[in-house]
Design an enzyme around this catalytic site. Structure first.
Site, short mmCIF file in Angstrom:
data_model
loop_
_atom_site.label_atom_id
_atom_site.label_comp_id
_atom_site.label_asym_id
_atom_site.label_seq_id
_atom_site.Cartn_x
_atom_site.Cartn_y
_atom_site.Cartn_z
N LYS A 177 0.85 -1.23 0.14
CA LYS A 177 0.04 0.03 -0.13
C LYS A 177 0.91 1.16 0.00
O LYS A 177 2.13 1.21 0.56
CB LYS A 177 -0.84 0.06 1.28
CG LYS A 177 -1.81 -0.96 1.28
CD LYS A 177 -2.61 -0.92 2.78
CE LYS A 177 -3.62 -2.09 2.92
NZ LYS A 177 -4.84 -1.92 1.78
N ARG A 226 -10.19 -11.71 1.60
CA ARG A 226 -11.11 -12.66 0.74
C ARG A 226 -10.29 -14.02 0.81
O ARG A 226 -10.93 -14.97 0.95
CB ARG A 226 -11.50 -12.16 -0.70
CG ARG A 226 -10.34 -12.03 -1.62
CD ARG A 226 -10.76 -11.27 -2.36
NE ARG A 226 -10.51 -9.99 -2.33
CZ ARG A 226 -10.97 -8.95 -3.22
NH1 ARG A 226 -11.27 -8.99 -4.31
NH2 ARG A 226 -10.92 -7.53 -2.64
#
Length: 493
Positions: free
Chosen positions: A272, A346
């Site tokens: 990030k 996920r």
């Protein structure tokens, strides 16, 4: 000192308290009980209302100073024009508790004239929210600058069975939200996967729940390649924690609550940007919500079976980390092409959903700070709710509305599924920027087998980067309320 609550039917004018907060509607008028209180203030309340110095707008507050004994201060708090509700009472009580903290009174009495049982529950939850803090790692200010934290809250309400039940429910939810908030606010080097195992064991011991804790080896034995690929970049031991509450017969299929517990998310190899990465300590908010909900359920003791499952690790870049282009195999045998290692939550949830099948769920709900896309779509005010089962989704939406954690239904059409098709595996872990929260939900659906499933994307609602007025910036307690309301509603049917 921990925050403690009590319920009293004492007439407000006869109280001994450093602060009485009175929650009033828009354009309030004097009632007999308010007139009795005004006698202690030598008419200040009547003059205040007559001059419209206080108009009862939402979040409005005004402090009136009383005598040295009895009711020493009166704080007027507005709840606005909306009809009386648990959610309105919650917000007003949070405003009152925040003001009490600024005053340093240490104790607070809360009174909502004309309130019902639902408002009693709301007052408790709100007072806890407004009083909550995490001072553990801060050096206390000099003695002369310190203000006492709110440690005692008393709710003024008529003595009735309904009020007592609502009060107990409010305390249960408040304690559950406190656990979720504490876990969320803890820095990533304090809240680790092992922390979730410790909290889970504590909840299980206090409430007589069953507990299962798995580590890297046990998960490898179960073939949890999706979960473990996220954990392979960190030396910390990942944890799967499952809590089992049994409030009904063994033949009743449980509600299963599932939470993403990324104690810190760097993005892994797909790292990030550095600015604001510190907020990624909140990437465990779904798991915190499950832990908080199980605490509340343990206190409420509803006649229903509930299982809470969390998966916790950290997503770190290293020489051992999973990388874009890798293919991993989940515990149901499906292969996953890794397109972006920052789409890691996920992957954890995929194996948790497969693990949930062993409990034969009546329904499974998961909560996760899963996508930035949901924040773009819904902002900070609504939870994204995803399901291919419209009835189940409506049930969750109703629970969120009742809890003051409103959601919005999102589509899960097959047309979006094309975006997560892979050339080399059964599925890929991201379908690109377009409809990112929808393709994430459809990815999760690939690992659901034989039970209704609802996914809650709480990336915009589990924490706030700005002060919301009624609560400070930081963890909000979402989705504890939604989980608890869903379970309570199921237990009543």
């Amino acid at each position: 000192m921990p925050l403690t609550f009590s319920l009293a039917a004492t007439a407000p004018a006869s109280l001994e308290t450093p602060l009485l907060a009175v929650v009033l509607p828009s354009e309030p008028t004097l009632t007999d009980e308010l007139t009795a209180l005004d006698g202690l203030l030598h008419g200040a309340l009547m003059r205040t209302l007559a001059r419209r110095d206080f108009r009862g707008g939402r979040d409005e507050s005004l402090l009136l100073v009383g005598g040295e004994q009895g009711v020493q201060r009166v704080l007027l708090v507005g709840r606005g024009t909306a009809p009386l509700s648990r959610i309105g009472a919650r917000r007003a009580a949070a405003v009152a508790a925040r003001q009490a903290g600024k005053l340093g009174t240490g104790a607070l009495h809360l009174w909502l004239p004309g309130g019902d049982a639902a408002s009693v529950e709301g007052l408790v939850i709100g007072a806890a929210a407004g009083s909550w803090g995490y001072p553990d790692l801060q050096t206390p200010p000099p003695e002369r600058d310190r203000r006492a934290r709110v440690e005692q809250v008393t709710i003024i309400a008529p003595d009735s069975e309904a009020a007592r039940a609502a009060f107990a429910a409010g305390v249960a939810v408040a304690e559950g939200q406190a656990i979720a908030k504490r876990l969320g606010q803890m820095p990533g080097n304090y809240c680790t996967p092992e922390t979730f195992a410790e909290v889970g064991r504590d909840i299980a011991t206090r409430h007589g729940m069953g507990i299962t804790v798995l580590g890297r080896k046990e998960m490898a034995d179960l073939g949890m390649g999706a979960f473990l690929c996220v954990a392979q970049g960190t030396p910390q031991e990942p944890r799967l924690v499952a809590l089992e509450y049994r409030g009904a017969g063994a033949d009743q299929r449980p509600v299963v609550l599932i939470g993403k517990g990324l104690c810190f998310d760097t993005g892994g190899i797909s790292i990030k940007p550095a600015p604001e990465m510190e907020w990624m300590k909140f990437d465990m908010s779904g798991a915190g919500g499950v832990m908080g909900a199980m605490e509340a359920i343990g206190r409420l003791k509803p006649a229903i079976n509930v299982v809470g499952i969390i998966g916790s690790t950290t997503n770190m870049p290293s020489g051992e980390a999973v990388k874009p282009g890798d293919v991993v195999r989940a515990s149901n045998g499906k292969t996953i092409e890794i397109i972006n290692t920052d789409a890691e939550g996920r992957l954890v949830l995929a194996d948790l959903l497969v693990f949930a099948k062993r409990y034969n769920p009546s329904i499974a709900l998961d909560a996760a700070t899963l996508t930035g896309a949901i924040v773009i779509g819904l902002g900070q005010h609504a939870v994204g709710v995803f399901s291919t089962d419209r009835t189940a989704a409506d049930e969750v939406l109703a629970a969120g509305e009742a809890a003051g954690e409103p959601g919005w239904p999102m589509p899960m059409w097959d047309e979006y599924r094309e975006q997560i098709k892979s050339d080399v595996a059964d599925v890929k872990n991201t379908g690109g920027r377009a409809a990112g929260s929808i393709t994430a939900a459809l990815f999760l659906q690939e690992f659901v087998d034989g039970f209704p499933f609802v996914h809650l994307d709480v990336a915009g609602t589990a924490y706030s980067q700005s002060d919301l007025g009624w609560i400070p910036k930081g963890p909000t307690g979402t989705p504890v309320g939604t989980f608890v309301e869903f379970v309570r509603a199921r237990a009543r049917t």
